[in-house]
Motif scaffolding. Structure first.
Motif, PDB file in Angstrom:
ATOM      1  N   GLU A  33       0.823  -1.220   0.000  1.00  0.00           N
ATOM      2  CA  GLU A  33       0.000   0.000   0.000  1.00  0.00           C
ATOM      3  C   GLU A  33       0.855   1.268   0.000  1.00  0.00           C
ATOM      4  OE1 GLU A  33       0.385  -1.361   4.346  1.00  0.00           O
ATOM      5  OE2 GLU A  33       0.115  -2.270   2.355  1.00  0.00           O
ATOM      6  N   ASN A  34       2.139   1.140   0.303  1.00  0.00           N
ATOM      7  CA  ASN A  34       3.028   2.306   0.336  1.00  0.00           C
ATOM      8  C   ASN A  34       3.828   2.496  -0.948  1.00  0.00           C
ATOM      9  OD1 ASN A  34       2.162   2.540   2.946  1.00  0.00           O
ATOM     10  ND2 ASN A  34       4.130   2.073   3.902  1.00  0.00           N
ATOM     11  N   LEU A  74      -2.902  12.209  -2.650  1.00  0.00           N
ATOM     12  CA  LEU A  74      -2.195  12.071  -1.377  1.00  0.00           C
ATOM     13  C   LEU A  74      -3.173  11.870  -0.225  1.00  0.00           C
ATOM     14  CD1 LEU A  74       0.541  14.877  -1.659  1.00  0.00           C
ATOM     15  CD2 LEU A  74       0.808  12.443  -2.124  1.00  0.00           C
ATOM     16  N   VAL A  75      -4.241  12.663  -0.231  1.00  0.00           N
ATOM     17  CA  VAL A  75      -5.224  12.593   0.862  1.00  0.00           C
ATOM     18  C   VAL A  75      -6.011  11.290   0.792  1.00  0.00           C
ATOM     19  CG1 VAL A  75      -7.289  13.658   1.827  1.00  0.00           C
ATOM     20  CG2 VAL A  75      -5.410  15.100   1.022  1.00  0.00           C
ATOM     21  N   ASN A  76      -6.544  10.964  -0.394  1.00  0.00           N
ATOM     22  CA  ASN A  76      -7.432   9.803  -0.528  1.00  0.00           C
ATOM     23  C   ASN A  76      -6.707   8.474  -0.323  1.00  0.00           C
ATOM     24  OD1 ASN A  76      -9.547  11.549  -1.093  1.00  0.00           O
ATOM     25  ND2 ASN A  76      -9.259  11.420  -3.307  1.00  0.00           N
ATOM     26  N   ARG A  77      -5.406   8.445  -0.682  1.00  0.00           N
ATOM     27  CA  ARG A  77      -4.667   7.188  -0.563  1.00  0.00           C
ATOM     28  C   ARG A  77      -3.724   7.179   0.637  1.00  0.00           C
ATOM     29  NH1 ARG A  77      -2.797   5.293  -6.486  1.00  0.00           N
ATOM     30  NH2 ARG A  77      -2.032   3.591  -5.161  1.00  0.00           N
ATOM     31  N   ASN A  78      -3.821   8.228   1.443  1.00  0.00           N
ATOM     32  CA  ASN A  78      -3.036   8.315   2.677  1.00  0.00           C
ATOM     33  C   ASN A  78      -1.537   8.175   2.416  1.00  0.00           C
ATOM     34  OD1 ASN A  78      -2.870   8.711   5.479  1.00  0.00           O
ATOM     35  ND2 ASN A  78      -2.761   6.499   5.861  1.00  0.00           N
ATOM     36  N   VAL A  79      -1.058   8.850   1.367  1.00  0.00           N
ATOM     37  CA  VAL A  79       0.368   8.842   1.047  1.00  0.00           C
ATOM     38  C   VAL A  79       1.080   9.759   2.032  1.00  0.00           C
ATOM     39  CG1 VAL A  79       2.102   9.402  -0.693  1.00  0.00           C
ATOM     40  CG2 VAL A  79      -0.076   8.361  -1.378  1.00  0.00           C
ATOM     41  N   GLY A  80       2.095   9.243   2.705  1.00  0.00           N
ATOM     42  CA  GLY A  80       2.722  10.012   3.773  1.00  0.00           C
ATOM     43  C   GLY A  80       4.026  10.681   3.425  1.00  0.00           C
ATOM     44  N   ALA A 117      -2.000  19.555   0.698  1.00  0.00           N
ATOM     45  CA  ALA A 117      -2.452  18.412   1.503  1.00  0.00           C
ATOM     46  C   ALA A 117      -2.705  18.846   2.943  1.00  0.00           C
ATOM     47  CB  ALA A 117      -1.404  17.300   1.449  1.00  0.00           C
ATOM     48  N   HIS A 159      -4.159  16.690   5.888  1.00  0.00           N
ATOM     49  CA  HIS A 159      -3.315  15.502   5.699  1.00  0.00           C
ATOM     50  C   HIS A 159      -1.848  15.911   5.715  1.00  0.00           C
ATOM     51  CE1 HIS A 159      -2.006  11.587   4.405  1.00  0.00           C
ATOM     52  NE2 HIS A 159      -1.447  12.068   3.301  1.00  0.00           N
ATOM     53  N   VAL A 190       2.011  15.479   5.069  1.00  0.00           N
ATOM     54  CA  VAL A 190       2.931  14.787   4.156  1.00  0.00           C
ATOM     55  C   VAL A 190       4.342  15.291   4.439  1.00  0.00           C
ATOM     56  CG1 VAL A 190       3.549  14.349   1.752  1.00  0.00           C
ATOM     57  CG2 VAL A 190       1.149  14.617   2.379  1.00  0.00           C
TER      58      VAL A 190
END
Length: 320
Positions: A188-189, A234-240, A260, A265, A267
């Motif tokens: 997922e990352n 970035l927000v919808n897929r929780n990309v950090g 973001a 969110h 990042v």
């Protein structure tokens, strides 16, 4: 009497040898390469048989680079000029096509099979030139460098072949290191967000989804719509984590992070990657293997993998 005759003969032989012309070792083959990656391949394959000058140093964007007066002098005096091709040096193409009528000029990436190259909707009728991002693909470019050097200096063919074989073994090891390391990143990352679309071959080779703010060329504009789309991703897929590049200004990436944040969110900058240029001259990161070792290790660490200190051989950040 016999000993005296031998002594006199020895003196005479020594005198004749002193007067005889001494065979001079051949001067190194003078090579000019556009990028640091190509120059590194020349050094690895050519060894002591070559002297190489790279036109584009650390932090230089090849998409926008134009030849200087000193570049023109160096290239017109060189025994061999190697450029990448595939429209990487977009501002210099006309110059190279003119120069090849007068000098030995080779575009080393143009020989790659077209079915191995990426196309892009925003890059009509052209291929993605960033083939160095996959060391398996780069091996074929090293082969093109070997051919060019051999044609320019056939008497050193055996040396070039042996050096190329040793370098290809190192590239195999680098490929294996990258695969082993990046497989540890949770599925997922495996989203790589960068300043421009230079990591497509990395994504193909190592199973990452790659998104660039700008297109394949840094000359393309990053519109507000593109930044807005990436903020939503970035927000919808929780990309950090996102990544900046050494040869591209970070203003668009800052806008992405701020966008973001405005949506609640957070990042972080996962690190600085080498995209179109290598690290500082004289450092490990200033070699092709060091460049990719840095990228693999930085990406894996930021996206959730355990990485070895100092990278593949403990050399990252060691100043050599």
């Amino acid at each position: 009497m016999m000993n005296r005759r031998h002594t006199l003969l020895g003196f005479a032989t020594a005198a004749l040898m002193a007067l005889a012309p001494v065979a001079q070792a051949a001067e190194p083959l003078s090579v000019v390469a556009t990028t640091g990656m190509i120059a590194d391949a020349v050094r690895q394959v050519g060894g002591d048989e070559v002297s190489v000058k790279a036109l584009m140093g650390p932090g230089v964007d090849p998409h926008a680079y134009r030849q200087t007066r000193s570049d023109i002098v160096a290239m017109t005096r060189a025994d061999l000029v190697l450029w990448h091709g595939l429209y990487l040096e977009a501002q210099m193409e006309d110059f190279f096509h003119d120069l090849e009528r007068k000098r030995d000029v080779v575009a080393v990436a143009e020989a790659l099979p077209k079915d191995a190259l990426r196309t892009h909707d925003d890059y009509a009728d052209k291929y993605d030139p960033h083939v160095w991002m996959d060391p398996e693909l780069w091996q074929q470019v090293v082969g093109s460098v070997q051919v060019a050097l051999t044609e320019a200096r056939p008497e050193a063919a055996a040396t070039f072949a042996a050096n190329a074989a040793a370098h290809l073994q190192d590239l195999d090891r680098l490929t294996d290191y990258g695969k082993l390391l990046l497989e540890q990143v949770p599925a997922e990352n495996r989203v790589l967000v960068t300043a421009h679309d230079a990591f497509g071959y990395f994504g193909q080779g190592y199973g990452f989804e790659v998104m660039g703010i700008q297109g394949i060329s840094t000359q393309s504009e990053a519109g507000l719509n593109r930044i807005g789309e990436l903020v939503d991703t970035l927000v919808n897929r929780n990309v950090g984590a996102v990544f900046v590049e050494t040869s591209v200004a970070d203003r668009n990436m800052k806008a992405l992070i701020e966008g973001a944040a405005a949506k609640g969110h957070a990042v972080k900058i996962g690190g600085e990657l080498y995209s179109d240029a290598m690290g500082a001259d004289g450092t490990y990161e200033g070699t092709y293997i060091g460049m990719l070792d840095h990228n693999f290790t930085t990406i894996a660490a930021a996206l959730g993998a355990d990485v070895p200190a100092g990278g593949m051989d403990g050399k990252l950040g060691a100043g050599h």
